[in-house]
Write an enzyme that holds these catalytic residues in place. Structure first.
Site, mmCIF file in Angstrom:
data_model
loop_
_atom_site.group_PDB
_atom_site.id
_atom_site.type_symbol
_atom_site.label_atom_id
_atom_site.label_comp_id
_atom_site.label_asym_id
_atom_site.label_seq_id
_atom_site.Cartn_x
_atom_site.Cartn_y
_atom_site.Cartn_z
ATOM 1 N N ALA A 148 -22.125 0.114 14.611
ATOM 2 C CA ALA A 148 -22.302 -1.022 13.654
ATOM 3 C C ALA A 148 -22.167 -0.734 12.281
ATOM 4 O O ALA A 148 -22.163 0.643 12.087
ATOM 5 C CB ALA A 148 -23.350 -2.113 13.769
ATOM 6 N N LYS A 149 -21.768 -1.551 11.242
ATOM 7 C CA LYS A 149 -21.837 -1.111 10.032
ATOM 8 C C LYS A 149 -21.897 -2.510 8.976
ATOM 9 O O LYS A 149 -21.645 -3.577 9.249
ATOM 10 C CB LYS A 149 -20.391 -0.677 9.682
ATOM 11 C CG LYS A 149 -20.452 0.361 8.347
ATOM 12 C CD LYS A 149 -21.180 1.689 8.684
ATOM 13 C CE LYS A 149 -21.074 2.410 7.800
ATOM 14 N NZ LYS A 149 -21.389 3.896 7.979
ATOM 15 N N GLY A 150 -22.564 -2.292 7.706
ATOM 16 C CA GLY A 150 -22.919 -3.266 6.982
ATOM 17 C C GLY A 150 -21.928 -2.926 5.426
ATOM 18 O O GLY A 150 -21.955 -1.711 5.171
ATOM 19 N N ASP A 200 -25.959 4.394 2.957
ATOM 20 C CA ASP A 200 -24.382 4.836 2.815
ATOM 21 C C ASP A 200 -24.033 4.835 1.565
ATOM 22 O O ASP A 200 -24.752 4.834 0.603
ATOM 23 C CB ASP A 200 -23.568 3.667 3.992
ATOM 24 C CG ASP A 200 -22.368 4.296 4.267
ATOM 25 O OD1 ASP A 200 -21.210 4.148 3.617
ATOM 26 O OD2 ASP A 200 -22.146 5.019 5.344
#
Length: 392
Positions: free
Chosen positions: A73-75, A110
Protein backbone atom coordinates in the site's frame (compact mmCIF):
# COMPACT_ATOMS: atom_id res chain seq x y z
CA UNK A 1 -1.05 -4.55 -14.49
CA UNK A 2 -3.59 -5.51 -11.85
CA UNK A 3 -6.23 -3.17 -10.48
CA UNK A 4 -5.53 -2.20 -6.85
CA UNK A 5 -7.84 -3.40 -4.13
CA UNK A 6 -8.55 0.16 -2.96
CA UNK A 7 -7.82 3.54 -4.54
CA UNK A 8 -9.10 6.80 -3.12
CA UNK A 9 -8.58 10.54 -3.39
CA UNK A 10 -9.29 12.92 -0.49
CA UNK A 11 -9.68 16.68 -0.74
CA UNK A 12 -8.92 18.72 2.37
CA UNK A 13 -11.81 21.05 3.18
CA UNK A 14 -9.45 23.65 4.70
CA UNK A 15 -6.75 24.02 2.04
CA UNK A 16 -8.26 22.27 -0.98
CA UNK A 17 -5.14 20.12 -1.26
CA UNK A 18 -5.44 16.45 -2.09
CA UNK A 19 -4.26 13.27 -0.44
CA UNK A 20 -4.31 9.70 -1.73
CA UNK A 21 -4.34 6.12 -0.49
CA UNK A 22 -3.84 3.03 -2.63
CA UNK A 23 -3.96 -0.50 -1.23
CA UNK A 24 -2.56 -2.83 -3.87
CA UNK A 25 -3.28 -6.09 -2.02
CA UNK A 26 -3.73 -7.59 1.44
CA UNK A 27 -1.97 -10.53 3.06
CA UNK A 28 -3.63 -11.82 6.23
CA UNK A 29 -5.87 -8.76 5.93
CA UNK A 30 -3.05 -6.21 6.21
CA UNK A 31 -0.97 -4.04 3.87
CA UNK A 32 2.24 -2.10 4.41
CA UNK A 33 3.55 1.09 2.84
CA UNK A 34 4.76 4.55 3.79
CA UNK A 35 3.13 7.96 3.60
CA UNK A 36 4.88 10.63 1.54
CA UNK A 37 4.33 14.36 1.29
CA UNK A 38 5.57 16.30 -1.69
CA UNK A 39 4.24 18.99 -4.01
CA UNK A 40 2.85 17.44 -7.18
CA UNK A 41 2.15 14.02 -5.67
CA UNK A 42 -0.50 12.19 -7.74
CA UNK A 43 -2.77 9.19 -7.45
CA UNK A 44 -0.90 7.42 -10.27
CA UNK A 45 2.38 7.92 -8.42
CA UNK A 46 0.93 6.46 -5.22
CA UNK A 47 -0.55 3.52 -7.15
CA UNK A 48 2.86 2.71 -8.63
CA UNK A 49 4.47 2.89 -5.21
CA UNK A 50 1.79 0.58 -3.75
CA UNK A 51 2.50 -2.01 -6.47
CA UNK A 52 6.17 -1.71 -5.64
CA UNK A 53 5.45 -2.36 -1.97
CA UNK A 54 3.66 -5.61 -2.82
CA UNK A 55 6.81 -6.70 -4.64
CA UNK A 56 9.17 -5.59 -1.86
CA UNK A 57 7.19 -7.60 0.66
CA UNK A 58 7.18 -10.67 -1.58
CA UNK A 59 10.91 -10.41 -2.31
CA UNK A 60 11.67 -10.68 1.41
CA UNK A 61 9.49 -13.73 1.95
CA UNK A 62 11.28 -16.40 3.94
CA UNK A 63 9.08 -19.38 4.88
CA UNK A 64 11.30 -20.04 7.91
CA UNK A 65 11.10 -16.50 9.32
CA UNK A 66 8.68 -15.06 11.85
CA UNK A 67 8.16 -12.04 9.59
CA UNK A 68 5.36 -12.82 7.20
CA UNK A 69 5.17 -10.43 4.22
CA UNK A 70 2.17 -8.14 4.14
CA UNK A 71 0.32 -6.69 1.18
CA UNK A 72 1.46 -3.48 -0.49
CA UNK A 73 0.00 0.00 0.00
CA UNK A 74 1.03 3.65 -0.12
CA UNK A 75 -0.24 7.05 0.92
CA UNK A 76 0.56 10.45 -0.51
CA UNK A 77 -0.24 14.11 0.14
CA UNK A 78 0.19 16.84 -2.48
CA UNK A 79 1.94 19.48 -0.39
CA UNK A 80 5.43 20.82 0.28
CA UNK A 81 6.40 19.53 3.75
CA UNK A 82 7.99 22.93 4.44
CA UNK A 83 4.63 24.68 3.93
CA UNK A 84 3.28 26.21 7.17
CA UNK A 85 -0.02 24.39 6.52
CA UNK A 86 1.65 20.99 6.02
CA UNK A 87 1.39 19.65 9.58
CA UNK A 88 -2.28 20.53 10.02
CA UNK A 89 -2.97 18.98 6.63
CA UNK A 90 -1.17 15.80 7.71
CA UNK A 91 -3.26 15.54 10.88
CA UNK A 92 -6.51 16.01 8.95
CA UNK A 93 -5.43 13.41 6.38
CA UNK A 94 -4.71 10.89 9.14
CA UNK A 95 -8.03 11.61 10.84
CA UNK A 96 -9.78 10.83 7.56
CA UNK A 97 -7.68 7.71 6.98
CA UNK A 98 -7.96 6.55 10.58
CA UNK A 99 -10.34 3.62 9.84
CA UNK A 100 -7.90 2.28 7.25
CA UNK A 101 -4.82 2.71 9.47
CA UNK A 102 -6.63 1.03 12.34
CA UNK A 103 -7.82 -1.86 10.20
CA UNK A 104 -5.50 -2.75 7.34
CA UNK A 105 -2.89 -0.11 6.40
CA UNK A 106 0.38 -0.10 8.38
CA UNK A 107 2.32 3.01 7.40
CA UNK A 108 5.51 4.86 8.23
CA UNK A 109 7.76 7.68 7.10
CA UNK A 110 8.47 8.29 3.44
CA UNK A 111 9.65 11.17 1.29
CA UNK A 112 9.02 14.50 3.02
CA UNK A 113 8.00 13.05 6.39
CA UNK A 114 10.01 11.73 9.32
CA UNK A 115 8.71 9.02 11.61
CA UNK A 116 8.79 11.44 14.54
CA UNK A 117 6.50 13.91 12.75
CA UNK A 118 4.24 11.11 11.56
CA UNK A 119 3.99 9.65 15.07
CA UNK A 120 3.07 13.04 16.55
CA UNK A 121 0.41 13.65 13.88
CA UNK A 122 -0.97 10.12 14.28
CA UNK A 123 -1.40 10.68 18.02
CA UNK A 124 -3.25 13.95 17.35
CA UNK A 125 -5.47 12.10 14.88
CA UNK A 126 -6.44 9.60 17.58
CA UNK A 127 -4.37 6.67 16.39
CA UNK A 128 -2.55 4.28 18.71
CA UNK A 129 0.26 3.85 16.19
CA UNK A 130 0.87 4.19 12.47
CA UNK A 131 1.39 0.40 12.33
CA UNK A 132 -1.43 -0.70 14.63
CA UNK A 133 -3.12 -2.72 11.86
CA UNK A 134 -0.33 -5.27 12.29
CA UNK A 135 -0.85 -5.75 16.03
CA UNK A 136 -3.49 -8.52 15.73
CA UNK A 137 -0.92 -10.62 13.84
CA UNK A 138 1.61 -10.55 16.70
CA UNK A 139 2.20 -13.48 19.05
CA UNK A 140 3.10 -11.25 22.00
CA UNK A 141 1.75 -7.80 21.27
CA UNK A 142 3.13 -6.06 24.36
CA UNK A 143 6.58 -7.62 24.03
CA UNK A 144 6.78 -7.19 20.28
CA UNK A 145 5.73 -3.54 20.44
CA UNK A 146 8.28 -2.87 23.17
CA UNK A 147 11.04 -4.46 21.09
CA UNK A 148 10.24 -2.16 18.15
CA UNK A 149 10.11 0.87 20.46
CA UNK A 150 13.47 -0.14 21.91
CA UNK A 151 14.91 -0.47 18.39
CA UNK A 152 13.77 3.04 17.49
CA UNK A 153 15.55 4.30 20.61
CA UNK A 154 18.89 2.80 19.54
CA UNK A 155 21.46 5.35 18.36
CA UNK A 156 24.66 4.73 16.42
CA UNK A 157 27.19 7.58 16.34
CA UNK A 158 24.42 10.07 17.00
CA UNK A 159 22.06 8.67 14.36
CA UNK A 160 18.91 6.67 15.03
CA UNK A 161 19.11 3.04 13.97
CA UNK A 162 15.89 3.53 11.98
CA UNK A 163 17.67 6.26 9.97
CA UNK A 164 20.56 3.97 9.06
CA UNK A 165 19.21 0.53 8.13
CA UNK A 166 17.76 1.64 4.79
CA UNK A 167 21.02 3.18 3.65
CA UNK A 168 22.88 0.10 4.86
CA UNK A 169 20.67 -1.95 2.54
CA UNK A 170 21.27 0.36 -0.43
CA UNK A 171 25.01 0.28 0.15
CA UNK A 172 25.01 -3.51 0.38
CA UNK A 173 23.19 -3.77 -2.95
CA UNK A 174 25.82 -1.54 -4.56
CA UNK A 175 28.67 -3.51 -3.02
CA UNK A 176 27.15 -6.78 -4.21
CA UNK A 177 26.99 -5.46 -7.78
CA UNK A 178 30.62 -4.33 -7.57
CA UNK A 179 31.69 -7.70 -6.19
CA UNK A 180 29.95 -9.57 -9.01
CA UNK A 181 31.70 -7.33 -11.54
CA UNK A 182 35.09 -7.63 -9.83
CA UNK A 183 35.37 -3.86 -9.35
CA UNK A 184 37.42 -2.76 -6.31
CA UNK A 185 35.69 -0.42 -3.87
CA UNK A 186 38.58 2.03 -3.63
CA UNK A 187 38.38 2.78 -7.36
CA UNK A 188 34.65 3.42 -7.31
CA UNK A 189 33.18 6.93 -7.27
CA UNK A 190 29.59 7.72 -6.29
CA UNK A 191 27.19 10.61 -6.92
CA UNK A 192 24.15 10.91 -4.64
CA UNK A 193 20.97 12.92 -5.18
CA UNK A 194 19.48 13.76 -1.80
CA UNK A 195 21.14 13.70 1.60
CA UNK A 196 18.06 12.94 3.67
CA UNK A 197 17.55 9.77 5.68
CA UNK A 198 18.16 7.32 2.83
CA UNK A 199 20.73 9.26 0.83
CA UNK A 200 22.70 10.33 3.89
CA UNK A 201 22.94 6.83 5.33
CA UNK A 202 23.82 5.36 1.92
CA UNK A 203 26.64 7.87 1.45
CA UNK A 204 27.89 7.11 4.95
CA UNK A 205 28.02 3.34 4.47
CA UNK A 206 29.56 3.54 1.00
CA UNK A 207 32.26 5.95 2.21
CA UNK A 208 33.05 3.66 5.12
CA UNK A 209 33.35 0.75 2.68
CA UNK A 210 36.09 2.66 0.84
CA UNK A 211 34.17 4.27 -2.02
CA UNK A 212 34.51 8.00 -2.75
CA UNK A 213 31.33 10.09 -2.82
CA UNK A 214 32.33 12.78 -5.32
CA UNK A 215 28.99 14.60 -5.70
CA UNK A 216 25.95 15.22 -3.52
CA UNK A 217 22.87 17.13 -4.65
CA UNK A 218 20.24 18.76 -2.46
CA UNK A 219 17.60 21.41 -3.06
CA UNK A 220 20.28 24.15 -3.23
CA UNK A 221 22.38 22.47 -5.92
CA UNK A 222 25.24 19.99 -6.25
CA UNK A 223 28.33 19.86 -4.04
CA UNK A 224 31.29 18.16 -5.69
CA UNK A 225 34.89 17.18 -5.15
CA UNK A 226 36.63 14.70 -7.49
CA UNK A 227 38.79 13.52 -4.57
CA UNK A 228 35.72 12.80 -2.45
CA UNK A 229 33.50 14.90 -0.20
CA UNK A 230 33.71 14.76 3.59
CA UNK A 231 30.39 13.00 4.10
CA UNK A 232 30.46 13.05 7.90
CA UNK A 233 30.99 16.81 7.77
CA UNK A 234 28.05 17.29 5.39
CA UNK A 235 25.78 15.03 7.44
CA UNK A 236 26.50 17.11 10.53
CA UNK A 237 25.48 20.25 8.61
CA UNK A 238 22.08 19.00 7.37
CA UNK A 239 18.75 20.47 8.36
CA UNK A 240 15.61 18.39 8.97
CA UNK A 241 14.97 18.17 5.21
CA UNK A 242 18.47 17.04 4.22
CA UNK A 243 19.64 20.46 3.01
CA UNK A 244 23.32 21.10 3.75
CA UNK A 245 24.64 24.36 5.17
CA UNK A 246 27.24 25.42 2.59
CA UNK A 247 29.44 26.83 5.36
CA UNK A 248 30.48 23.20 5.95
CA UNK A 249 32.15 22.93 2.53
CA UNK A 250 35.94 22.71 2.46
CA UNK A 251 38.20 24.85 0.21
CA UNK A 252 38.47 22.11 -2.42
CA UNK A 253 34.71 21.49 -2.63
CA UNK A 254 32.77 23.07 -5.49
CA UNK A 255 29.17 24.22 -5.83
CA UNK A 256 27.53 23.25 -9.13
CA UNK A 257 24.01 23.42 -10.59
CA UNK A 258 21.35 21.06 -9.26
CA UNK A 259 21.46 18.49 -12.08
CA UNK A 260 25.26 18.30 -12.20
CA UNK A 261 25.16 15.10 -10.12
CA UNK A 262 23.74 13.27 -13.15
CA UNK A 263 26.84 13.87 -15.27
CA UNK A 264 29.38 13.49 -12.47
CA UNK A 265 32.41 11.36 -13.29
CA UNK A 266 31.30 8.44 -11.17
CA UNK A 267 30.73 4.73 -11.55
CA UNK A 268 27.58 4.69 -9.39
CA UNK A 269 24.64 7.10 -9.25
CA UNK A 270 22.31 6.95 -6.24
CA UNK A 271 19.05 8.88 -6.78
CA UNK A 272 17.77 9.11 -3.20
CA UNK A 273 15.25 11.93 -3.37
CA UNK A 274 12.23 12.36 -5.64
CA UNK A 275 10.50 10.01 -8.06
CA UNK A 276 11.00 10.50 -11.81
CA UNK A 277 14.41 12.21 -11.42
CA UNK A 278 15.86 10.46 -14.48
CA UNK A 279 13.91 10.74 -17.72
CA UNK A 280 14.42 10.50 -21.47
CA UNK A 281 15.60 14.09 -21.65
CA UNK A 282 18.43 13.84 -19.10
CA UNK A 283 19.46 10.16 -19.17
CA UNK A 284 21.94 10.85 -21.97
CA UNK A 285 24.09 12.86 -19.55
CA UNK A 286 24.75 9.80 -17.41
CA UNK A 287 28.11 8.08 -17.81
CA UNK A 288 27.90 5.90 -14.69
CA UNK A 289 27.85 2.11 -14.95
CA UNK A 290 25.26 1.55 -12.22
CA UNK A 291 22.24 3.41 -10.92
CA UNK A 292 21.07 2.29 -7.47
CA UNK A 293 17.48 3.38 -6.85
CA UNK A 294 17.50 4.48 -3.22
CA UNK A 295 14.40 6.57 -3.96
CA UNK A 296 11.13 5.07 -5.15
CA UNK A 297 10.63 5.14 -8.93
CA UNK A 298 13.42 7.64 -9.72
CA UNK A 299 14.05 6.27 -13.23
CA UNK A 300 11.23 6.51 -15.73
CA UNK A 301 10.64 3.23 -17.63
CA UNK A 302 11.32 4.73 -21.06
CA UNK A 303 14.61 6.17 -19.75
CA UNK A 304 15.61 2.78 -18.35
CA UNK A 305 15.24 1.22 -21.80
CA UNK A 306 17.68 3.76 -23.24
CA UNK A 307 20.07 3.35 -20.31
CA UNK A 308 20.08 -0.45 -20.68
CA UNK A 309 20.88 -0.08 -24.36
CA UNK A 310 23.95 1.95 -23.37
CA UNK A 311 25.08 -0.66 -20.83
CA UNK A 312 23.95 1.20 -17.72
CA UNK A 313 22.56 -1.19 -15.11
CA UNK A 314 19.67 0.03 -12.96
CA UNK A 315 19.51 -1.71 -9.59
CA UNK A 316 15.75 -1.44 -8.97
CA UNK A 317 14.02 0.22 -6.04
CA UNK A 318 11.98 -2.86 -5.14
CA UNK A 319 15.27 -4.50 -4.21
CA UNK A 320 17.65 -1.69 -3.32
CA UNK A 321 15.58 0.38 -0.90
CA UNK A 322 13.55 -2.44 0.65
CA UNK A 323 15.58 -2.82 3.85
CA UNK A 324 13.86 -0.10 5.87
CA UNK A 325 10.46 -1.72 5.50
CA UNK A 326 11.87 -5.19 6.13
CA UNK A 327 13.75 -4.02 9.26
CA UNK A 328 10.52 -2.77 10.82
CA UNK A 329 8.94 -6.22 10.41
CA UNK A 330 12.04 -8.27 11.22
CA UNK A 331 12.13 -6.39 14.52
CA UNK A 332 8.43 -6.31 15.30
CA UNK A 333 7.85 -9.99 14.51
CA UNK A 334 10.98 -11.04 16.42
CA UNK A 335 13.48 -12.20 13.80
CA UNK A 336 16.03 -9.76 15.21
CA UNK A 337 16.50 -7.96 18.52
CA UNK A 338 16.58 -4.22 19.19
CA UNK A 339 20.32 -4.21 18.58
CA UNK A 340 22.33 -2.28 15.99
CA UNK A 341 24.92 -4.99 15.30
CA UNK A 342 22.24 -7.61 14.81
CA UNK A 343 20.17 -5.27 12.63
CA UNK A 344 23.10 -4.39 10.37
CA UNK A 345 24.27 -8.02 10.11
CA UNK A 346 20.79 -9.25 9.18
CA UNK A 347 20.30 -6.39 6.71
CA UNK A 348 23.65 -7.03 5.03
CA UNK A 349 23.05 -10.74 4.79
CA UNK A 350 19.50 -10.39 3.45
CA UNK A 351 20.24 -7.59 0.99
CA UNK A 352 23.33 -9.31 -0.39
CA UNK A 353 21.36 -12.50 -0.97
CA UNK A 354 18.44 -10.66 -2.59
CA UNK A 355 20.64 -8.49 -4.83
CA UNK A 356 22.77 -11.44 -5.87
CA UNK A 357 19.69 -13.50 -6.66
CA UNK A 358 18.23 -10.67 -8.73
CA UNK A 359 21.39 -10.04 -10.73
CA UNK A 360 21.92 -13.76 -11.33
CA UNK A 361 18.32 -14.11 -12.54
CA UNK A 362 18.79 -11.14 -14.88
CA UNK A 363 21.89 -12.77 -16.38
CA UNK A 364 20.15 -16.12 -16.77
CA UNK A 365 17.01 -14.65 -18.32
CA UNK A 366 18.83 -12.04 -20.40
CA UNK A 367 16.71 -9.27 -18.88
CA UNK A 368 17.20 -6.21 -16.70
CA UNK A 369 17.51 -6.52 -12.92
CA UNK A 370 14.08 -4.89 -12.60
CA UNK A 371 12.46 -7.49 -14.84
CA UNK A 372 14.26 -10.20 -12.87
CA UNK A 373 13.05 -8.80 -9.52
CA UNK A 374 9.50 -8.58 -10.83
CA UNK A 375 9.73 -12.18 -12.03
CA UNK A 376 10.92 -13.38 -8.62
CA UNK A 377 8.12 -11.46 -6.90
CA UNK A 378 5.55 -12.83 -9.35
CA UNK A 379 6.62 -16.36 -8.44
CA UNK A 380 6.42 -15.69 -4.70
CA UNK A 381 3.10 -13.83 -4.53
CA UNK A 382 1.00 -16.96 -5.35
CA UNK A 383 3.00 -18.98 -2.81
CA UNK A 384 2.26 -16.39 -0.12
CA UNK A 385 -1.41 -16.25 -1.13
CA UNK A 386 -1.68 -20.03 -1.05
CA UNK A 387 -0.16 -20.22 2.42
CA UNK A 388 -1.98 -17.31 4.04
CA UNK A 389 -5.16 -16.94 2.03
CA UNK A 390 -6.16 -15.03 -1.06
CA UNK A 391 -7.29 -11.70 0.29
CA UNK A 392 -6.51 -10.30 -3.16
Amino acid sequence: MTTPLLSLTWTDDVTGRQGFLVVDRLVRGVSSGGLRMRPGCTLDEVAGLARGMSMKEALHYDPEARYVPLGGAKGGIDCDPRDPEAYGLLVRYLRTMRPYVESFWATGEDLGLTQAVLDRAAAEAGLVSSVQAVYPLLDDEAGDRQRLADAFAVEVDGFGLDELVGGCGVAESVLTALDRAGVPYWRTRVAVQGLGTMGGATARFLTRAGLAVVAVADIKGTMANPAGLDIERLLAARDAYGTVDRAALRPGDRELPGEAWLSAEAEVLVPAAVSYAIDVANQGRITARWIAEAANMPVRPEAEVLLAARGVTVLPDVVVNSATNAWWWWTLFGDIAADADEAFAHTRRSMRALTDRTLARAETDGTTPRAAAHAIAAERLPVIAERFGRHR
